[in-house]
Scaffold this active site. Sequence first.
Site, short mmCIF file in Angstrom:
data_model
loop_
_atom_site.label_atom_id
_atom_site.label_comp_id
_atom_site.label_asym_id
_atom_site.label_seq_id
_atom_site.Cartn_x
_atom_site.Cartn_y
_atom_site.Cartn_z
N ASP A 119 0.81 2.69 3.83
CA ASP A 119 -0.02 3.75 3.25
C ASP A 119 0.82 5.01 3.05
O ASP A 119 0.38 6.14 3.31
CB ASP A 119 -1.24 4.05 4.13
CG ASP A 119 -2.29 4.89 3.40
OD1 ASP A 119 -2.18 5.06 2.17
OD2 ASP A 119 -3.22 5.39 4.08
N ASN A 166 -6.13 9.44 6.70
CA ASN A 166 -7.44 8.84 6.49
C ASN A 166 -7.29 7.34 6.23
O ASN A 166 -6.67 6.97 5.24
CB ASN A 166 -8.13 9.52 5.29
CG ASN A 166 -9.59 9.10 5.17
OD1 ASN A 166 -10.19 8.63 6.12
ND2 ASN A 166 -10.15 9.28 3.98
N HIS A 173 0.83 -1.20 0.00
CA HIS A 173 0.00 0.00 0.00
C HIS A 173 0.87 1.25 0.00
O HIS A 173 1.23 1.79 1.04
CB HIS A 173 -0.89 -0.02 1.25
CG HIS A 173 -2.01 0.98 1.21
ND1 HIS A 173 -3.14 0.83 1.95
CD2 HIS A 173 -2.17 2.13 0.51
CE1 HIS A 173 -3.96 1.85 1.73
NE2 HIS A 173 -3.38 2.65 0.85
N HIS A 175 -5.59 -0.42 5.50
CA HIS A 175 -5.43 0.48 6.64
C HIS A 175 -6.59 0.44 7.65
O HIS A 175 -7.25 1.46 7.92
CB HIS A 175 -5.17 1.92 6.19
CG HIS A 175 -6.08 2.45 5.11
ND1 HIS A 175 -7.45 2.27 5.10
CD2 HIS A 175 -5.80 3.20 4.02
CE1 HIS A 175 -7.96 2.87 4.05
NE2 HIS A 175 -6.98 3.45 3.37
#
Length: 439
Positions: free
Chosen positions: A312, A285, A67, A239
């Site tokens: 992320d 987020n 990711h 996530h």
Amino acid sequence: MKGEVCLLNILIRNGRVIDPDTKMDKICDLQLKEGYITAFEKNIETKEDVILDAAGCYVMPGLIDMHVHLRDPGEVWKEDVMSGGRAAARGGYTTILAMPNTKPVIDSPNRVDYVKVKAESSSPIHVLQAGAITKGQKGEVLADIEGMIVHGIPAISEDGKSVMNAGLYKKAMDLAAQHGIPVLAHCEDVDLMNGGCVNEDKHSRAAGLPGIMNVVEDVIIARDILLAEATGAHLHLCHCSTIGSVNILREAKKRGIDVSGEVCPHHFILTSDDIIPGNTNYKMNPPLRTAKDKEALQQGLKEDIFEVISTDHAPHSVKEKMATMKKAPFGIVGLETAAALTLTELVNTGILTPMQMAEKMSYHPAKILHLKGRGSLVPGSEADVVIIDPEAKYEIDTKCFESKGANTPFAGKKVKGRIMVTICGGKIVYQDKERNLVR
């Protein structure tokens, strides 16, 4: 793929070799020849081009990040394939998967090829590209998923948002199941977001900031799991940040649904209590949640409810992050900090074993993405290896980053665990400058 050092025959001596494929964890030597692992055993007697003394270090399969946001094409001042690849190598990663929410969106074979060609010519490590689920990520028409599969995407994702049209999403999952690739899901009900920028709790209310409730994530997780059950697609939850995500995923696995999940370091370390008011490096987020959420995520990792630790990695410019909490973009960088943070906060505290770390940061991502020959140290596997000194202490310094982004709440944090050497495809693509392992 362009390496910093040419292909060599390498012998790694006296390291603690941790292989999640065979569950081997012992002090021995690891031999690499012509880009492949050829042996791991004690006291290998051979003359190689390079001998690395890994005494006191972990020797693991090269880390794999499922990711990552590379901002390439479209926003290369934030990050590009070259800088992201170099940052990954410094962080111990030998394979990363780039998300498709670029400008333009990666929603066609030719755009997949753009990243592939650029990675082969400029990145020191393997860069894979996920394909978008809908054209332009507008949620209206399916992208050319089958065409992108032919051109090498190992997964599809609408990362940055959810496909709110369940019927359209089901069609994408049907295609994914048919072709045997996973669906990576950013779970967010857009109709429940209400302009939220931080977690909905006492802190957001005190600051007068719009909050993001746990249900924003949980309701889409539940929906996506039901769709995965109906289609037979492998669903991977990106996530995860809530206690609900742990409970829902646990129950889905009990029912035999083909679903996996990941947690990022910022979610298993920080909570909304840690946010410095006005510091947008704490804005991501999903947002930082409560202590109960963090504890549940750690327990989910410990119990292997979550198979994967991802970053992320989301670089932004300093100027962008200098905006207000409401206006600044979501996201932090993570490629160069994740291994040390995982060691410091999970392994050294006894939440995870070193073997579990190797599983979650290499072996399981390789299995989910069907990357044969990666995530393993078995002879015949690709010579993708990371050497980590688990005892090295230092402070995270963004001035040392290879990434163009320095947006992290972990700047200045004291950690334990340093990447010493990263080897990708038999090439040494990163070496720590302070300690030379070459003998």
